[in-house]
Design a protein around this motif. Structure first.
Motif, PDB file in Angstrom:
ATOM      1  N   ALA A 129     -29.992  25.226 125.031  1.00  0.00           N
ATOM      2  CA  ALA A 129     -28.551  24.984 124.985  1.00  0.00           C
ATOM      3  C   ALA A 129     -28.105  24.764 123.551  1.00  0.00           C
ATOM      4  O   ALA A 129     -28.747  24.041 122.792  1.00  0.00           O
ATOM      5  N   SER A 130     -27.016  25.422 123.174  1.00  0.00           N
ATOM      6  CA  SER A 130     -26.348  25.189 121.901  1.00  0.00           C
ATOM      7  C   SER A 130     -25.058  24.430 122.172  1.00  0.00           C
ATOM      8  O   SER A 130     -24.756  24.080 123.327  1.00  0.00           O
ATOM      9  N   LEU A 131     -24.276  24.188 121.142  1.00  0.00           N
ATOM     10  CA  LEU A 131     -23.009  23.489 121.344  1.00  0.00           C
ATOM     11  C   LEU A 131     -22.091  24.241 122.300  1.00  0.00           C
ATOM     12  O   LEU A 131     -21.366  23.629 123.091  1.00  0.00           O
ATOM     13  N   ASP A 132     -22.127  25.580 122.236  1.00  0.00           N
ATOM     14  CA  ASP A 132     -21.140  26.376 122.965  1.00  0.00           C
ATOM     15  C   ASP A 132     -21.677  27.147 124.164  1.00  0.00           C
ATOM     16  O   ASP A 132     -20.890  27.571 125.008  1.00  0.00           O
TER      17      ASP A 132
ATOM     18  N   PRO B 223     -15.874  16.933 120.291  1.00  0.00           N
ATOM     19  CA  PRO B 223     -17.131  17.069 121.049  1.00  0.00           C
ATOM     20  C   PRO B 223     -18.316  17.551 120.218  1.00  0.00           C
ATOM     21  O   PRO B 223     -19.468  17.251 120.566  1.00  0.00           O
ATOM     22  N   TYR B 224     -18.089  18.284 119.140  1.00  0.00           N
ATOM     23  CA  TYR B 224     -19.206  18.738 118.314  1.00  0.00           C
ATOM     24  C   TYR B 224     -19.925  17.582 117.617  1.00  0.00           C
ATOM     25  O   TYR B 224     -21.032  17.769 117.091  1.00  0.00           O
ATOM     26  N   ALA B 225     -19.330  16.413 117.605  1.00  0.00           N
ATOM     27  CA  ALA B 225     -19.968  15.258 116.970  1.00  0.00           C
ATOM     28  C   ALA B 225     -21.102  14.696 117.818  1.00  0.00           C
ATOM     29  O   ALA B 225     -21.985  14.006 117.302  1.00  0.00           O
ATOM     30  N   ASN B 226     -21.105  14.976 119.108  1.00  0.00           N
ATOM     31  CA  ASN B 226     -22.092  14.387 120.008  1.00  0.00           C
ATOM     32  C   ASN B 226     -23.461  15.024 119.801  1.00  0.00           C
ATOM     33  O   ASN B 226     -23.577  16.242 119.617  1.00  0.00           O
ATOM     34  N   ASP B 227     -24.495  14.213 119.841  1.00  0.00           N
ATOM     35  CA  ASP B 227     -25.857  14.721 119.720  1.00  0.00           C
ATOM     36  C   ASP B 227     -26.181  15.572 120.944  1.00  0.00           C
ATOM     37  O   ASP B 227     -26.078  15.097 122.075  1.00  0.00           O
ATOM     38  N   PRO B 228     -26.575  16.848 120.761  1.00  0.00           N
ATOM     39  CA  PRO B 228     -26.909  17.696 121.918  1.00  0.00           C
ATOM     40  C   PRO B 228     -27.999  17.098 122.805  1.00  0.00           C
ATOM     41  O   PRO B 228     -28.033  17.363 124.010  1.00  0.00           O
TER      42      PRO B 228
ATOM     43  N   LEU C  39     -24.138  29.766 106.137  1.00  0.00           N
ATOM     44  CA  LEU C  39     -22.904  29.775 106.914  1.00  0.00           C
ATOM     45  C   LEU C  39     -23.233  29.451 108.371  1.00  0.00           C
ATOM     46  O   LEU C  39     -24.149  30.032 108.957  1.00  0.00           O
ATOM     47  N   ARG C  40     -22.495  28.523 108.946  1.00  0.00           N
ATOM     48  CA  ARG C  40     -22.650  28.177 110.361  1.00  0.00           C
ATOM     49  C   ARG C  40     -21.344  28.472 111.079  1.00  0.00           C
ATOM     50  O   ARG C  40     -20.271  28.114 110.579  1.00  0.00           O
ATOM     51  N   THR C  41     -21.439  29.085 112.244  1.00  0.00           N
ATOM     52  CA  THR C  41     -20.235  29.366 113.018  1.00  0.00           C
ATOM     53  C   THR C  41     -20.370  28.813 114.427  1.00  0.00           C
ATOM     54  O   THR C  41     -21.440  28.886 115.046  1.00  0.00           O
ATOM     55  N   TYR C  42     -19.293  28.243 114.907  1.00  0.00           N
ATOM     56  CA  TYR C  42     -19.184  27.749 116.273  1.00  0.00           C
ATOM     57  C   TYR C  42     -17.899  28.334 116.862  1.00  0.00           C
ATOM     58  O   TYR C  42     -17.099  28.946 116.157  1.00  0.00           O
ATOM     59  N   LYS C  43     -17.693  28.118 118.145  1.00  0.00           N
ATOM     60  CA  LYS C  43     -16.488  28.650 118.779  1.00  0.00           C
ATOM     61  C   LYS C  43     -15.220  28.051 118.175  1.00  0.00           C
ATOM     62  O   LYS C  43     -14.199  28.723 118.065  1.00  0.00           O
ATOM     63  N   ARG C  44     -15.274  26.790 117.800  1.00  0.00           N
ATOM     64  CA  ARG C  44     -14.074  26.097 117.325  1.00  0.00           C
ATOM     65  C   ARG C  44     -14.193  25.578 115.897  1.00  0.00           C
ATOM     66  O   ARG C  44     -13.363  24.765 115.476  1.00  0.00           O
ATOM     67  N   ALA C  45     -15.195  26.013 115.168  1.00  0.00           N
ATOM     68  CA  ALA C  45     -15.362  25.512 113.800  1.00  0.00           C
ATOM     69  C   ALA C  45     -16.306  26.427 113.043  1.00  0.00           C
ATOM     70  O   ALA C  45     -16.991  27.264 113.618  1.00  0.00           O
ATOM     71  N   ALA C  46     -16.305  26.252 111.734  1.00  0.00           N
ATOM     72  CA  ALA C  46     -17.226  26.979 110.862  1.00  0.00           C
ATOM     73  C   ALA C  46     -17.505  26.121 109.644  1.00  0.00           C
ATOM     74  O   ALA C  46     -16.624  25.391 109.166  1.00  0.00           O
ATOM     75  N   LEU C  47     -18.742  26.214 109.136  1.00  0.00           N
ATOM     76  CA  LEU C  47     -19.149  25.408 107.989  1.00  0.00           C
ATOM     77  C   LEU C  47     -19.919  26.254 106.988  1.00  0.00           C
ATOM     78  O   LEU C  47     -20.526  27.266 107.336  1.00  0.00           O
TER      79      LEU C  47
END
Length: 446
Positions: free
Chosen positions: A107-110, A179-184, A319-327
């Motif tokens: 499982a990933s964040l998304d 929600p991305y702050a929560n530890d998976p 580069l990191r990409t998520y559904k609702r963010a990018a870093l």
């Protein structure tokens, strides 16, 4: 490695890889298949080896864990192969071994993802085991306790590793209230409340056909693949996908956090808001990042921090990409007495990239490497299936591999400079240092 040696090695790489991207793109002939039940799948037929590889995922990941049940998606994913249908965990593992099948979930964040690799002669058995795991997972109490204990042990171990502490602190700081702050992996308190019934409910929520993405590679034709997929996934309800997390609001001011640990070396992470995968400037950002710190020993950060000054064994950016963010994240580790200097040099290189961009030679070298490196990574049916799956998740078209080389080639000096000015802004940087750093000014100690 000296600059001249690095350039020589890159020239050799260019000669070896000159023909690979186009050849690989042409060899990966992606067919879009729709099964009688309406399941859409990308297929690459490959008769060169008697193997079938599947890469798939469902919408909804750890970021959508219900309140009070953090870690439920991650724990549920690990348990899917710990017994299903009439087979307990030991019998399920034995059946996999007998069929020479490899089945796994994560499982990933998304997203909730899975893979299957099986000899084509045993594909009926491999797909049947996958069907059982998806449709009839057991979540036996003894296995739930075992996996729960393993997860809590990992959480305890992570608290002792500076890299893990830095990573978690960065996420909780950047995504505070999101929600991305929560530890998976969850929290110890929530993990202790996760019963087999709650795990079954989570599986029923996420394992639905409406959020399914599938890629397949190997010794299997369209009709046979359609039959296997309908038999495997047909027992799942169509359902509805979980809602996406809210939009993320990036930081608007710099922040430095020190987490004290009694270790001789400090770990440092420096993060900036990144760029979405579907942004028109994506490949300009990829080139910029490669030159900055994503290109290993050829990168500016490695040259300035490691080679010239010996401040760290390694330094990189990504580069990191998520559904609702990018870093965009830079990482390094240095002796407590020298980490402040390493951070100063990194920030200076970010500023230099922002004001000067890249040189023509750096641009040409980056294009050569980025065009060829992908081809070298596609060394198995599983790696090709994984790549296709990532293209689907990113909403790209099947012909993207053919167009990718042209998209990289089209990157110009001005576009790299533009994206550097856009992303590499000091006022949005979050810095986390774990250790006992000397000379790092912190606005928050944890």
């Amino acid at each position: 490695m000296t600059h001249s040696l690095r350039r020589g090695a890159l020239a050799m790489l260019a000669a070896v890889l000159a023909w690979l991207p186009a050849a690989v793109a042409e060899a990966i002939d992606i067919k879009e298949v729709t099964t009688p039940l309406g399941i859409k799948v990308w297929l690459v037929e490959d008769k060169s080896a008697p193997v079938v590889a599947l890469s798939f995922s469902f919408a909804g990941g750890t970021a959508s864990d219900p309140n009070g049940q953090s870690g439920v998606t991650n724990l549920m994913a690990r348990l899917l192969t710990d017994g299903a249908g009439p087979l307990d965990a030991q019998a399920f593992r034995r059946r996999q071994e007998d069929a020479a099948a490899s089945l796994g979930f994560g499982a990933s964040l998304d997203r909730l993802s899975g893979t299957l690799r099986v000899l084509s002669a045993n594909r009926d058995e491999g797909f049947e085991l996958l069907r059982l795991a998806l449709v009839q997972p057991r979540f036996d109490a003894d296995m739930v306790e075992q996996r729960r204990a393993q997860t809590i042990a990992r959480l305890n171990q992570a608290e002792q590793r500076p890299q893990s502490v830095a990573g978690r602190t960065l996420m909780t700081t950047l995504f505070a209230g999101h929600p991305y702050a929560n530890d998976p992996e969850g929290t110890r308190e929530d993990l202790k409340t996760l019963t087999p019934a709650r795990l079954k409910q989570r599986a029923a929520t996420l394992l639905v056909r409406s959020g399914l993405i599938v890629s397949a590679v190997g010794d299997i034709g369209e009709a046979e693949l359609a039959r296997q997929l309908d038999r495997t996934f047909g027992g799942l309800v169509v359902g509805t996908v979980p809602p996406l997390p809210p939009e993320w609001k990036p930081p608007t001011k710099p922040r430095t956090i020190v987490v004290e640990r009694p270790v001789p070396q400090s770990t440092a992470l420096m993060a900036l808001p990144g760029i979405a995968r579907d942004d028109p400037d994506w490949y300009s950002a990829v080139v910029m990042n490669h030159v900055l710190g994503g290109g290993g020993q050829q990168s500016r950060l490695f040259n300035e921090v490691r080679e010239k000054r010996g401040l760290a064994y390694g330094v990189s950016s990504g580069l990191r990409t998520y559904k609702r963010a990018a870093l965009l994240v830079v990482s390094t580790a240095s002796a407590n007495e020298r980490v402040a200097e390493a951070i100063r040099i990194i920030r200076a290189e970010l500023a230099r990239m922002r004001t000067e961009g890249v040189t023509e030679q750096e641009l040409a070298d980056a294009k050569t490497y980025l065009s060829g490196a992908l081809a070298l990574s596609l060394d198995s049916s599983s790696s090709v299936a994984s790549l296709m799956h990532s293209l689907q998740v990113d909403g790209l078209s099947p012909d993207h591999l053919v167009r990718r080389e042209a998209l990289i080639a089209a990157v110009k000096l001005d576009s790299v400079r533009r994206v550097a000015r856009r992303l590499l802004r000091d006022e949005t940087m979050t810095t986390v240092v774990v250790g006992k750093p000397v000379g790092v000014v912190s606005d928050s100690k944890e």
